[in-house]
Design a protein around this motif. Sequence first.
Motif, PDB file in Angstrom:
ATOM      1  N   GLU A 102      12.937  16.305  17.390  1.00 20.25           N
ATOM      2  CA  GLU A 102      11.755  15.456  17.555  1.00 20.25           C
ATOM      3  C   GLU A 102      12.093  13.987  17.340  1.00 20.25           C
ATOM      4  N   MET A 103      12.920  13.693  16.325  1.00 19.06           N
ATOM      5  CA  MET A 103      13.284  12.302  16.052  1.00 19.06           C
ATOM      6  C   MET A 103      14.197  11.741  17.141  1.00 19.06           C
ATOM      7  N   VAL A 104      15.065  12.583  17.692  1.00 20.29           N
ATOM      8  CA  VAL A 104      15.904  12.139  18.809  1.00 20.29           C
ATOM      9  C   VAL A 104      15.038  11.802  20.024  1.00 20.29           C
ATOM     10  N   ALA A 105      14.043  12.628  20.287  1.00 20.73           N
ATOM     11  CA  ALA A 105      13.161  12.382  21.425  1.00 20.73           C
ATOM     12  C   ALA A 105      12.329  11.114  21.235  1.00 20.73           C
ATOM     13  N   ARG A 106      12.002  10.782  19.992  1.00 26.98           N
ATOM     14  CA  ARG A 106      11.204   9.586  19.721  1.00 26.98           C
ATOM     15  C   ARG A 106      12.069   8.338  19.583  1.00 26.98           C
ATOM     16  N   GLY A 107      13.383   8.496  19.572  1.00 25.32           N
ATOM     17  CA  GLY A 107      14.265   7.335  19.456  1.00 25.32           C
ATOM     18  C   GLY A 107      14.313   6.747  18.065  1.00 25.32           C
ATOM     19  N   VAL A 108      14.210   7.596  17.040  1.00 27.40           N
ATOM     20  CA  VAL A 108      14.221   7.124  15.651  1.00 27.40           C
ATOM     21  C   VAL A 108      15.606   6.590  15.310  1.00 27.40           C
ATOM     22  N   ARG A 109      15.644   5.525  14.518  1.00 22.43           N
ATOM     23  CA  ARG A 109      16.899   4.912  14.082  1.00 22.43           C
ATOM     24  C   ARG A 109      17.015   4.955  12.562  1.00 22.43           C
ATOM     25  N   THR A 110      18.247   4.878  12.090  1.00 14.57           N
ATOM     26  CA  THR A 110      18.491   4.868  10.658  1.00 14.57           C
ATOM     27  C   THR A 110      18.137   3.499  10.077  1.00 14.57           C
ATOM     28  N   ASP A 111      18.232   3.380   8.736  1.00 13.44           N
ATOM     29  CA  ASP A 111      17.936   2.096   8.105  1.00 13.44           C
ATOM     30  C   ASP A 111      18.944   1.025   8.496  1.00 13.44           C
ATOM     31  N   GLY A 112      20.118   1.441   9.017  1.00 16.00           N
ATOM     32  CA  GLY A 112      21.095   0.472   9.492  1.00 16.00           C
ATOM     33  C   GLY A 112      20.922   0.092  10.946  1.00 16.00           C
ATOM     34  N   GLY A 113      19.914   0.673  11.614  1.00 19.82           N
ATOM     35  CA  GLY A 113      19.629   0.345  13.005  1.00 19.82           C
ATOM     36  C   GLY A 113      20.336   1.223  14.022  1.00 19.82           C
ATOM     37  N   LYS A 114      21.053   2.266  13.571  1.00 17.89           N
ATOM     38  CA  LYS A 114      21.776   3.132  14.500  1.00 17.89           C
ATOM     39  C   LYS A 114      20.866   4.250  14.981  1.00 17.89           C
ATOM     40  N   TYR A 115      20.976   4.536  16.282  1.00 19.80           N
ATOM     41  CA  TYR A 115      20.181   5.611  16.879  1.00 19.80           C
ATOM     42  C   TYR A 115      20.599   6.944  16.253  1.00 19.80           C
ATOM     43  N   ILE A 116      19.607   7.713  15.792  1.00 20.29           N
ATOM     44  CA  ILE A 116      19.926   8.923  15.037  1.00 20.29           C
ATOM     45  C   ILE A 116      20.650   9.952  15.888  1.00 20.29           C
ATOM     46  N   GLY A 117      20.475   9.896  17.203  1.00 18.32           N
ATOM     47  CA  GLY A 117      21.186  10.813  18.080  1.00 18.32           C
ATOM     48  C   GLY A 117      22.662  10.500  18.207  1.00 18.32           C
ATOM     49  N   GLU A 118      23.099   9.326  17.768  1.00 12.85           N
ATOM     50  CA  GLU A 118      24.502   8.953  17.847  1.00 12.85           C
ATOM     51  C   GLU A 118      25.281   9.294  16.584  1.00 12.85           C
ATOM     52  N   LEU A 119      24.618   9.837  15.571  1.00 19.55           N
ATOM     53  CA  LEU A 119      25.315  10.224  14.348  1.00 19.55           C
ATOM     54  C   LEU A 119      26.208  11.424  14.643  1.00 19.55           C
ATOM     55  N   ASP A 120      27.429  11.381  14.098  1.00 19.50           N
ATOM     56  CA  ASP A 120      28.435  12.372  14.455  1.00 19.50           C
ATOM     57  C   ASP A 120      28.389  13.620  13.585  1.00 19.50           C
ATOM     58  N   HIS A 121      28.146  13.467  12.292  1.00 20.59           N
ATOM     59  CA  HIS A 121      28.293  14.593  11.373  1.00 20.59           C
ATOM     60  C   HIS A 121      26.935  14.995  10.805  1.00 20.59           C
ATOM     61  N   TRP A 122      26.843  16.281  10.414  1.00 15.35           N
ATOM     62  CA  TRP A 122      25.572  16.786   9.893  1.00 15.35           C
ATOM     63  C   TRP A 122      25.198  16.120   8.574  1.00 15.35           C
ATOM     64  N   THR A 123      26.192  15.709   7.785  1.00 16.41           N
ATOM     65  CA  THR A 123      25.865  15.030   6.537  1.00 16.41           C
ATOM     66  C   THR A 123      25.233  13.662   6.786  1.00 16.41           C
ATOM     67  N   GLN A 124      25.698  12.956   7.811  1.00 13.95           N
ATOM     68  CA  GLN A 124      25.087  11.680   8.164  1.00 13.95           C
ATOM     69  C   GLN A 124      23.643  11.869   8.613  1.00 13.95           C
ATOM     70  N   ILE A 125      23.416  12.933   9.363  1.00 15.22           N
ATOM     71  CA  ILE A 125      22.051  13.210   9.825  1.00 15.22           C
ATOM     72  C   ILE A 125      21.151  13.562   8.643  1.00 15.22           C
ATOM     73  N   PHE A 126      21.664  14.407   7.745  1.00 15.83           N
ATOM     74  CA  PHE A 126      20.841  14.836   6.616  1.00 15.83           C
ATOM     75  C   PHE A 126      20.567  13.694   5.645  1.00 15.83           C
TER      76      PHE A 126
END
Length: 301
Positions: free
Chosen positions: A29-53
């Motif tokens: 859902e967050m990927v579809a909405r284009g949510v970004r992290t607090d650093g401004g990176k698109y959440i769909g571009e995160l590589d590892h599951w720990t970064q996503i979590f």
Amino acid sequence: SAYVIMYVAACTLNVVMDLACLARTSYAEMVARGVRTDGGKYIGELDHWTQIFEAYAMQREMGLRLASYAFPATFLTPFLLEGLLSNLVPYIVQMNLVRSKRAIVGHYAERSMMHFAPMDLSRYGDILLNVMLTALMFFLPPGFLSSIILYLFLSHIYIYVYDHWRGLRQVPAFSFSNNNVHRAAECLLAVPIGLLLSAGVFKSNCQKLSNGISLPCSEEGWALFGRCFTVFALHVCLHLYLLVRVVPRQMVAKEPSIIPYEVAARTIPQTWFTCNAVHCLRSAYVYNHSTPHILFRAGRT
């Protein structure tokens, strides 16, 4: 005790599967909405599951979903429905049935009202599941902790009051004679406490104390998972060792009662003889006792 262990294991497996599906759907859902992290990176571009979590958006979404899963769905609603559907509604139906049938009187009326099951110790499993859900909240942002702990406290007050009333007013008997279930629950309590310790390791990763001391840091996700699992397993082993080996040695043996059997039987109607239907028949028709034993039946004295 086997029932409580299997019940807690089944509920825990169900919670883990629910959380896995919840994390997957929240991420999509967050990927579809284009949510970004607090650093401004698109959440769909995160590589590892720990970064996503560890992304705040994911943490916040998981916290909201887990909080709604815990209260009122798990902490309160099942116990409200239990009191309503398994106690109040059957009581009202049976009461009106007895009132409407003139032939149902005396002992038969009492038997009609004794539809409640004997009280057991399965409530241990419900309490352990609630505590486990609260322990999982420590992996998420602390903003949810105060409300969840408050809901847990208030819900357990209701559970205590409800079980107190049920034990005194509704159940016809109790179906336990030893502390095996209590000991099993003490051992199972190692799981939520171990989760609290794992949450502390997870939250303290790569952090610095106020005096400048740096805590252990694991940049690799699987290394952090290994540290969390290691402290969890060590705690569970220590917890079980203390309960199984150390605590029994500190217990004081209970002195056997010196009251003779015939004296105790005068005040305790549920004895070995009165609960044995064959012995009651033998007492009346074989031994021809002047006052034969009468089969014990639970009811009003």
